[in-house]
Design an enzyme around this catalytic site. Structure first.
Site, short mmCIF file in Angstrom:
data_model
loop_
_atom_site.label_atom_id
_atom_site.label_comp_id
_atom_site.label_asym_id
_atom_site.label_seq_id
_atom_site.Cartn_x
_atom_site.Cartn_y
_atom_site.Cartn_z
N LYS A 159 0.88 -1.18 0.00
CA LYS A 159 0.00 0.00 0.00
C LYS A 159 0.91 1.22 0.00
CE LYS A 159 -4.44 -0.13 1.90
NZ LYS A 159 -5.36 -0.91 1.07
C1 PLP Z 1 -6.36 -1.69 0.68
C2 PLP Z 1 -6.69 -2.26 -0.65
C3 PLP Z 1 -7.51 -3.38 -0.80
C4 PLP Z 1 -8.25 -4.01 0.34
O1 PLP Z 1 -7.41 -4.51 1.32
P1 PLP Z 1 -7.92 -4.76 2.80
O2 PLP Z 1 -6.75 -5.30 3.50
O3 PLP Z 1 -9.03 -5.74 2.70
O4 PLP Z 1 -8.39 -3.47 3.31
C5 PLP Z 1 -7.66 -3.91 -2.08
N1 PLP Z 1 -7.06 -3.36 -3.15
C6 PLP Z 1 -6.29 -2.26 -3.05
C7 PLP Z 1 -5.66 -1.69 -4.25
C8 PLP Z 1 -6.09 -1.68 -1.80
O5 PLP Z 1 -5.33 -0.60 -1.69
#
Ligand code: PLP
Length: 305
Positions: A159
């Site tokens: 992320k």
């Molecule tokens: C954060 C995110 C998700 C979902 O992840 P979680 O851990 O379930 O919150 C899915 N795809 C992308 C691109 C993300 O940034």
């Protein structure tokens, strides 16, 4: 929905909301090198806040930082405490938590390596990410003209702040064209995910989701797979094209922010009869019960505050 709170945890201190500021020459603001998490806390039956799968979010933040070569100036334990303290200090029993690690000011240029590393944890009240109607009736998706970042160009498991330009452009495009959200394909044309949510498709009782190759390995995705397996369903993880949605009986997206959001249509083609199907509704119910502390076998994922 307001992003306001009383305090933001900022490099180890609780700082009043209005004073949590940085310089305009902060490195991350210019070049996007930073990592974040999105975590939710829900009010538990005893009235306390419970943070859902906090450990996994902290591990992923550390992994994201490692991938972009940032050394965390605080320990995982300090960060865990920061998340709990931020909720406590703001008197939130239900909130979205946003840890963010970013580079401050000092030097400019892409080669600068010694700028101070800042970490914040903010919290705010956030309802249904795709809207109250979306979570009940389902959302309308459009296959995006933007493909998911290529794995040699970006790290899909991380992320990372700058990666979200790709997601934002896809989201804007979908919204401008009258849709709720974008369905992003990978560089081969296989379904990847939404702009910030993972996707599941169901047909003939077979549930499938793209493998963790060029998608963010969602923690909600993992919860959903656990819930479905516990309910006796098989979940297949393999690649498929957008056409899987055109013939699906049910489909949904999931993420910490989006929770479990049914998909009503893709490219104007209704999924099933265009209303949330039974498996989707079941997963949605169990997931919401779980995060609110009402499902025994998932209790261990909750950190009480
Ligand atoms: C954060 C995110 C998700 C979902 O992840 P979680 O851990 O379930 O919150 C899915 N795809 C992308 C691109 C993300 O940034």
């Amino acid at each position: 929905m307001s992003i306001a709170s009383d305090f933001i945890w900022f490099n180890g201190e609780m700082v009043p909301f209005d004073q949590a500021q940085v310089h305009v020459l902060s490195h991350t603001l210019h070049y996007g090198l930073g990592a974040f998490e999105g975590i939710r806390a829900y009010e538990q039956p005893d009235g306390r806040a419970g943070i859902w799968r906090l450990e996994e979010h902290l591990v992923r933040l550390l992994d994201s930082m490692r991938m972009i070569r940032m050394d965390l100036p605080v320990s995982k334990e300090e960060l865990r405490a920061a998340c709990q303290d931020t909720l406590r200090k703001n008197n939130f029993t239900e909130a979205y938590l946003r840890p963010l690690a970013f580079l401050g000011h000092g030097q400019m240029g892409l080669g600068a390596r010694n700028n101070p590393l800042n970490v914040i944890v903010a919290a705010w009240k956030w309802g249904a990410y795709m809207g109250d109607e979306g979570i009940v009736k389902g959302v309308r998706l459009k296959t995006s003209s933007f493909s998911r970042n290529h794995p040699t160009a970006a790290m899909s498991r991380a992320k990372v702040v700058g990666h979200y330009v790709n997601s934002i452009l896809a989201r804007y495009e979908a919204n401008d064209d009258g849709y709720d959200e974008a369905l992003m394909l990978d560089h081969h044309g296989f379904v990847a995910e939404g702009t910030g949510e993972n996707v599941f498709v169901i047909k003939n009782g077979v549930i499938k989701t793209p493998p963790v190759t060029n998608i963010l390995p969602g923690i909600t995705r993992r919860s959903v797979i656990e819930i479905l397996k516990h309910e006796g369903y098989e979940v297949e993880e393999h690649l498929f094209g957008r056409d899987a949605f055109y013939v699906a009986e049910e489909a949904f997206m999931c993420g910490t922010a989006a929770e479990i959001t049914p998909i009503a249509s893709v490219d104007r083609r209704p999924v099933g009869d265009g209303t949330p199907g039974p498996i989707t509704k079941r997963v949605q119910q169990i997931y919401m019960d779980a995060v609110k502390g009402k499902v025994d076998w998932l209790h261990h994922h909750i950190t009480l505050v």
